[in-house]
Design a protein around this motif. Structure first.
Motif, mmCIF file in Angstrom:
data_model
loop_
_atom_site.group_PDB
_atom_site.id
_atom_site.type_symbol
_atom_site.label_atom_id
_atom_site.label_comp_id
_atom_site.label_asym_id
_atom_site.label_seq_id
_atom_site.Cartn_x
_atom_site.Cartn_y
_atom_site.Cartn_z
ATOM 1 N N LEU A 125 47.429 -71.331 19.591
ATOM 2 C CA LEU A 125 48.730 -72.078 19.277
ATOM 3 C C LEU A 125 48.459 -73.505 18.128
ATOM 4 O O LEU A 125 47.529 -74.008 18.680
ATOM 5 N N ALA A 126 49.112 -73.287 17.313
ATOM 6 C CA ALA A 126 48.909 -74.452 16.496
ATOM 7 C C ALA A 126 50.226 -75.318 16.617
ATOM 8 O O ALA A 126 51.225 -74.882 16.838
ATOM 9 N N GLU A 127 50.156 -76.625 16.549
ATOM 10 C CA GLU A 127 51.129 -77.681 16.690
ATOM 11 C C GLU A 127 51.236 -78.415 15.099
ATOM 12 O O GLU A 127 50.456 -79.040 14.590
ATOM 13 N N VAL A 128 52.634 -78.211 14.667
ATOM 14 C CA VAL A 128 52.746 -78.880 13.219
ATOM 15 C C VAL A 128 54.068 -79.637 13.334
ATOM 16 O O VAL A 128 54.682 -79.806 14.371
ATOM 17 N N TYR A 129 53.990 -80.546 12.418
ATOM 18 C CA TYR A 129 55.032 -81.890 12.233
ATOM 19 C C TYR A 129 55.704 -81.886 11.036
ATOM 20 O O TYR A 129 56.102 -82.773 10.408
ATOM 21 N N GLU A 130 55.871 -80.525 10.407
ATOM 22 C CA GLU A 130 56.807 -80.520 9.360
ATOM 23 C C GLU A 130 57.460 -79.108 9.423
ATOM 24 O O GLU A 130 57.289 -78.295 10.095
ATOM 25 N N ASP A 131 58.502 -79.016 8.565
ATOM 26 C CA ASP A 131 59.278 -77.835 8.366
ATOM 27 C C ASP A 131 58.400 -76.721 8.194
ATOM 28 O O ASP A 131 57.377 -76.654 7.378
ATOM 29 N N ALA A 151 51.362 -74.240 5.078
ATOM 30 C CA ALA A 151 50.625 -73.300 4.361
ATOM 31 C C ALA A 151 50.863 -72.012 4.912
ATOM 32 O O ALA A 151 50.474 -71.790 5.978
ATOM 33 N N ARG A 152 50.685 -71.033 4.207
ATOM 34 C CA ARG A 152 50.456 -69.646 4.373
ATOM 35 C C ARG A 152 49.013 -69.522 4.912
ATOM 36 O O ARG A 152 47.924 -70.311 4.819
ATOM 37 N N PRO A 153 48.821 -68.815 6.041
ATOM 38 C CA PRO A 153 47.502 -68.529 6.301
ATOM 39 C C PRO A 153 46.347 -68.209 5.456
ATOM 40 O O PRO A 153 46.641 -67.143 4.536
ATOM 41 N N GLN A 154 45.260 -68.709 5.509
ATOM 42 C CA GLN A 154 44.187 -68.349 4.610
ATOM 43 C C GLN A 154 43.159 -67.390 5.323
ATOM 44 O O GLN A 154 43.253 -67.044 6.393
ATOM 45 N N LYS A 159 54.238 -61.331 -0.192
ATOM 46 C CA LYS A 159 54.242 -62.056 -1.087
ATOM 47 C C LYS A 159 55.578 -62.497 -1.457
ATOM 48 O O LYS A 159 56.626 -61.499 -1.563
ATOM 49 N N GLY A 160 56.075 -63.636 -1.685
ATOM 50 C CA GLY A 160 57.447 -63.900 -1.940
ATOM 51 C C GLY A 160 58.404 -63.966 -0.689
ATOM 52 O O GLY A 160 59.574 -64.233 -0.772
ATOM 53 N N SER A 161 57.682 -63.717 0.434
ATOM 54 C CA SER A 161 58.573 -63.713 1.594
ATOM 55 C C SER A 161 58.843 -65.190 2.135
ATOM 56 O O SER A 161 57.981 -65.947 2.440
ATOM 57 N N GLU A 162 60.228 -65.343 2.323
ATOM 58 C CA GLU A 162 60.519 -66.526 2.731
ATOM 59 C C GLU A 162 60.707 -66.721 4.179
ATOM 60 O O GLU A 162 60.719 -65.862 4.868
ATOM 61 N N VAL A 163 60.723 -68.136 4.666
ATOM 62 C CA VAL A 163 61.035 -68.281 5.993
ATOM 63 C C VAL A 163 62.222 -67.803 6.380
ATOM 64 O O VAL A 163 63.319 -68.235 5.926
ATOM 65 N N LYS A 164 62.362 -67.343 7.590
ATOM 66 C CA LYS A 164 63.608 -66.718 7.979
ATOM 67 C C LYS A 164 64.006 -67.598 9.636
ATOM 68 O O LYS A 164 62.999 -67.573 10.501
ATOM 69 N N TYR A 165 65.202 -68.042 9.602
ATOM 70 C CA TYR A 165 65.320 -68.770 10.677
ATOM 71 C C TYR A 165 66.348 -68.197 11.732
ATOM 72 O O TYR A 165 67.377 -67.495 11.265
ATOM 73 N N LEU A 166 66.165 -68.270 13.092
ATOM 74 C CA LEU A 166 66.920 -67.658 14.103
ATOM 75 C C LEU A 166 67.319 -68.584 15.097
ATOM 76 O O LEU A 166 66.633 -69.607 15.531
ATOM 77 N N THR A 167 68.603 -67.959 15.775
ATOM 78 C CA THR A 167 68.855 -68.595 17.195
ATOM 79 C C THR A 167 68.963 -67.664 18.173
ATOM 80 O O THR A 167 69.695 -66.813 18.238
ATOM 81 N N LEU A 168 67.938 -67.786 19.040
ATOM 82 C CA LEU A 168 67.999 -66.757 19.996
ATOM 83 C C LEU A 168 68.187 -67.309 21.723
ATOM 84 O O LEU A 168 67.527 -68.585 21.672
ATOM 85 N N ASP A 169 68.693 -66.827 22.311
ATOM 86 C CA ASP A 169 68.922 -66.925 23.799
ATOM 87 C C ASP A 169 67.780 -66.751 24.471
ATOM 88 O O ASP A 169 67.398 -67.624 25.533
ATOM 89 N N ASN A 170 66.698 -65.975 24.219
ATOM 90 C CA ASN A 170 65.606 -65.772 24.852
ATOM 91 C C ASN A 170 64.594 -65.144 23.829
ATOM 92 O O ASN A 170 65.051 -64.749 22.611
ATOM 93 N N LEU A 171 63.233 -65.170 24.219
ATOM 94 C CA LEU A 171 62.109 -64.736 22.965
ATOM 95 C C LEU A 171 62.125 -63.246 23.060
ATOM 96 O O LEU A 171 61.099 -62.831 22.196
ATOM 97 N N ASP A 172 62.681 -62.324 23.796
ATOM 98 C CA ASP A 172 62.737 -60.968 23.862
ATOM 99 C C ASP A 172 63.115 -60.338 22.494
ATOM 100 O O ASP A 172 62.362 -59.325 21.932
ATOM 101 N N GLY A 173 63.946 -60.954 21.863
ATOM 102 C CA GLY A 173 64.555 -60.375 20.323
ATOM 103 C C GLY A 173 63.510 -60.471 19.464
ATOM 104 O O GLY A 173 63.123 -59.627 18.670
ATOM 105 N N LEU A 174 62.618 -61.788 19.558
ATOM 106 C CA LEU A 174 61.603 -61.981 18.567
ATOM 107 C C LEU A 174 60.521 -61.108 18.736
ATOM 108 O O LEU A 174 59.703 -60.471 17.921
ATOM 109 N N LEU A 175 60.185 -60.879 20.117
ATOM 110 C CA LEU A 175 59.175 -60.015 20.538
ATOM 111 C C LEU A 175 59.255 -58.576 19.971
ATOM 112 O O LEU A 175 58.450 -57.658 19.370
ATOM 113 N N GLU A 176 60.784 -58.103 20.339
ATOM 114 C CA GLU A 176 61.127 -56.692 19.636
ATOM 115 C C GLU A 176 60.822 -56.550 18.074
ATOM 116 O O GLU A 176 60.437 -55.505 17.641
ATOM 117 N N LEU A 177 61.345 -57.595 17.410
ATOM 118 C CA LEU A 177 61.065 -57.739 16.203
ATOM 119 C C LEU A 177 59.684 -57.404 15.639
ATOM 120 O O LEU A 177 59.408 -56.431 14.770
#
Length: 826
Positions: free
Chosen positions: A251-257, A262-265, A328-346
């Motif tokens: 787990l990484a902890e960040v303090y910016e949007d 940065a993308r993973p190296q 390449k060119g993929s943008e950050v997508k934002y979600l509102t989820l009631d639980n994390l199952d939807g993210l895992l399924e994605l």
């Protein structure tokens, strides 16, 4: 040096291939006898074939040997041949078998030889040669017990890479061996080709697909190493990438949007990123949630926790999750989820889309969840967590209320009622088992059992046993959840006190359906009672039976005691009653006097029953029945353990492993015969001990018990003496010493005379919070010191007794849990 090897390894897996890179001459290196001896004395490893007569099959082999030469060159292995028609090496050229054999020389000596049937192409040659060289580094396990021993041996030192290949000599086998050559000093590699261990890994049948698991044995977990499966098809490149992902921070902890992160190296540039947002008020809880999610996403995505308390985070508060794909060119997508199952399924769908179609053919749904039970504070909570979102079909269960409860009981032959709370973890875990019982009864056509449930969070008056109108409630207030009661019109209420699992409850219900005792009046009814099994095949068991023989006039008091005992034993045994003429006929056939109780244990088939003739009271009769039903050398299981512990005897416990073949089966049978000999030779001297055994293949949780007793996993078979009424010591029969009846009795004598030192001690009955954050009682004491005074002083820690929870470590997630007053972890 490792990175040079890794770089070469990855180049070898490119589209060009190693053979094309190095094979410029097109000829296989041909040694002279002098060359061979010089190379051997220089310490080089040489893989060589002694050519004599060249057939079509030999010609094909030489072509593959030529291809392998350039590959094995990077591993310091020279590959070539000696033409025996030109250079005679008598010790090999003159051998008939040499025509069908290739040889690997190491340190000037023949190291190993290979039948040409096993080294038939470049993949098999490379994999088998490297496998031979790494045979001390790459281990093999067959059963889960073997794997457990391996985990304990590397605990805190190395992680384990466990690879399954359906057969040796394949491209997948080669990929594993090439990777093991590079990473062998960093990880413990294990190679399997089948065996019972696959079931532990979630593969329930032999699969043609190769698989890899990473076991995190350096992680701070007290029990088994948590594992992460590799989701992609096995190749050298995919395995290298997978191992790199396992080295990524959990787990990484960040303090910016997220968009500013940065993308993973390299080497993580092809890995998706996931962002969870944390609020300052719930920071610790958010971090715990993120850690649990990170384990489940390990090997799939990189997880970062974004702290909203930082001014640099501008993401609107309605979003709690974001992700970015590696395209390449993929943008950050934002979600509102009631639980994390939807993210895992994605992300599971994203992974599935990248899998080749051939992987999906013929595959069963072997769902593997990356979250480790060790992350959760309770096995039952773990079960609920793993099954969250799975809806339970309620068609076969009637939800009862205060209004319809009385009618439901009176209109059914047998009503089984589950009293539960929706928010209770044990209730939630058990509800699915209860539903499965209802469905199996319905499918079998059992119509006289009414399965129902009461939500005590909603119908508090009913669960508090308050009268329903003019109808009194026929039970006491429900104070423990879940609780199961069996109710029949005009019958005494039965409370189910067994394991909270499907099979035990089903068996209890089936044994509770008939009257207890049944009144038998003809020989045909007796035969049907003793040999008939209506619906007992549902639970796959043969029931224990008891039959009372009485004269209705002369033995009225004994008959009454038997009837009361039969009611108490209802759900555990089938009981019947014979009186007068029929009883006298049976007594005459068995040469017994009336009154008598015949006990027919399920394990004692086609033999004379045990006869009980003297019983002073109902409790005394029940005790005698229990003793008669007890197997002289019982096999301990999760289910029967509580009843054996209740006897209060020390356990002389034999642990045997799973039989790999007919020889292993015979060895285990011989061991059991020796333990029976202990009972026969010991006689009354063995009365203080319960001599029993555990089959670790059928009860794998016994490995945790054995390991906790002795501090490590001993070689099998293992014989221990534990749960002594006089103390908490654990004694181990000398390892690697043949187990014979006479030597076991001599060892017991030494223990009794205090001439043996204990090998371990039973652990403390202590279950502290898994993390400091969960110590709610301590928090309350710090905030309100008065609470601590109200609760009184802490109880002194008691030494743990091996109860249901000890053997339920593995079974809890598959078949709910036990009803226990407390938990204990090993």
């Amino acid at each position: 040096m490792m990175w040079l090897r890794v770089t070469f390894l990855l180049l070898c897996t490119s589209a060009v291939g190693c053979t094309d890179i190095f094979n410029t001459s097109g000829l296989l290196l041909e040694f002279t006898a002098v060359d061979l001896y010089e190379k051997m004395n220089s310490g080089k490893m040489i893989f060589i074939y002694f050519e004599n007569q060249v057939s079509q099959s030999i010609s094909l082999f030489l072509g593959e040997l030529k291809k392998s030469a350039d590959v094995l060159k990077d591993y310091g292995i020279l590959v070539g041949k000696i033409n025996c028609n030109k250079e005679m090496v008598p010790s090999y050229c003159m051998k008939e078998t040499a025509q069908h054999t290739a040889f690997l020389f190491r340190a000037g000596k023949e190291f190993v030889n290979f039948d040409l049937d096993t080294v038939f192409d470049v993949n098999s040659i490379v994999s088998e040669v490297l496998f031979a060289i790494l045979r001390d580094e790459v281990k093999y396990v067959h059963s889960d017990a073997d794997l457990s021993v391996m985990e304990k041996s590397v605990k805190g030192k190395k992680d384990i890479v466990l690879a399954y290949v359906s057969s040796l000599g394949t491209q997948e086998h080669r990929s594993v061996m090439e990777t093991a050559y590079v990473y062998g000093s960093k990880y413990q590699f294990i190679l399997i080709t089948g065996g019972p261990v696959l079931k532990h890994l979630g593969v329930h049948r032999a699969s043609p697909l190769s698989r890899v698991w990473f076991l995190h044995c350096t992680a701070p977990f007290s029990e088994r190493c948590p594992l992460t499966p590799m989701k992609t098809p096995l190749s050298t490149l995919s395995l290298h990438t997978f191992l790199q992902l396992m080295e990524a921070p959990l787990l990484a902890e960040v303090y910016e949007d997220p968009s500013a992160v940065a993308r993973p190296q390299f080497p993580y540039q092809q890995t998706p990123q996931v962002f969870l947002f944390s609020n300052s008020e719930t920071e610790q809880l958010d971090r715990d949630t993120a850690n649990a999610l990170a384990w489940r996403l390990r090997g799939i995505a990189l997880l970062s926790l974004v702290h909203r308390k930082s001014p640099a985070v501008k993401t609107p508060v309605e979003y709690n999750v974001a992700y970015r794909l590696p395209d390449k060119g993929s943008e950050v997508k934002y979600l509102t989820l009631d639980n994390l199952d939807g993210l895992l399924e994605l992300f599971h769908h994203h992974e599935a889309d990248e899998m080749q179609d051939e992987e999906l053919e013929g595959e069963e749904c072997d769902t593997e969840d990356n979250v480790s039970n060790g992350d959760l504070d309770d096995e039952i909570v773990a079960s609920v967590y793993e099954n969250r979102g799975h809806s339970v079909h309620m068609d076969s269960i009637t939800q009862l209320t205060s209004d319809d409860f009385p009618n439901a009981v009176t209109q059914s032959g047998l009503t089984v009622v589950l009293f539960y709370l929706k928010w209770d973890a044990v209730s939630t875990a058990f509800f699915s088992s209860f539903t499965e019982v209802a469905e199996r009864l319905a499918d079998a056509g059992v119509v006289d059992v009414h399965m129902s449930a009461v939500d005590c969070g909603e119908w508090t008056d009913l669960c508090a046993a308050q009268p329903v109108g003019s109808h009194p409630v026929p039970f006491k207030p429900i104070t423990a959840f879940p609780s199961v009661l069996l109710l029949s019109p005009q019958e005494q209420i039965q409370e189910y006190r067994g394991m909270l699992g499907c099979e035990p409850l089903l068996r209890f219900i089936l044994l509770s359906r008939p009257a207890s005792p049944q009144i038998l009046s003809t020989q045909q009814e007796v035969t049907s009672f003793l040999h008939g099994m209506p619906h007992h095949e549902l639970a796959g068991f043969i029931p224990d039976r008891i039959v009372g023989l009485f004269s209705s006039h002369a033995h009225a008091a004994d008959l009454s005691a038997f009837n009361e005992a039969a009611k108490s034993l209802r759900g555990r045994v089938l009981s019947a009653q014979l009186t007068d003429v029929l009883a006298q006929e049976w007594a005459a056939d068995l040469s017994v006097n009336l009154p008598a109780v015949l006990v027919f244990p399920s394990w004692k088939r086609d033999s004379q029953p045990s006869v009980l003739s003297l019983f002073a009271s109902v409790d005394n009769l029940i005790s005698q029945v229990d003793a008669a039903l007890l197997h002289p050398l019982p096999e301990l299981t999760v289910e029967n353990l509580p009843s054996f512990l209740s006897l209060g005897k020390a356990l002389l416990l034999l642990f045997v492993g799973e039989e790999e073949d007919e020889i292993g089966l015979r060895q285990n049978k011989a061991l059991l015969e020796e333990m029976k000999g202990v009972l026969e030779l010991g006689g009354e001297r063995m009365e203080p001990y319960l001599t029993c055994w555990i089959h670790l293949g059928r009860t794998p949780a016994g490995m945790s018990v054995l390991g906790s007793y002795l501090g490590s996993m001993p070689p099998l078979p293992a014989l221990v003496l534990t749960h002594l009424p006089s103390g908490h010591e654990v004694y181990e029969y000398p390892p690697n010493t043949p187990i014979t009846a006479q030597s076991v009795l001599q060892w017991l004598q030494k223990v009794e005379e205090a001439r043996e030192s204990p090998a371990g001690m039973l652990g403390k009955d202590d279950w502290p919070p898994s993390v400091e954050f969960y110590d709610f009682l301590k928090t309350m004491d710090e905030e309100e010191p008065g609470f601590a005074k109200q609760r009184g002083p802490k109880k002194e820690d008691k030494e743990v007794e091996m109860d249901e929870a000890e053997l339920n470590v593995e079974e809890a997630t598959t078949d709910s849990s036990y009803r226990t007053p407390h938990h204990s972890e090993l």
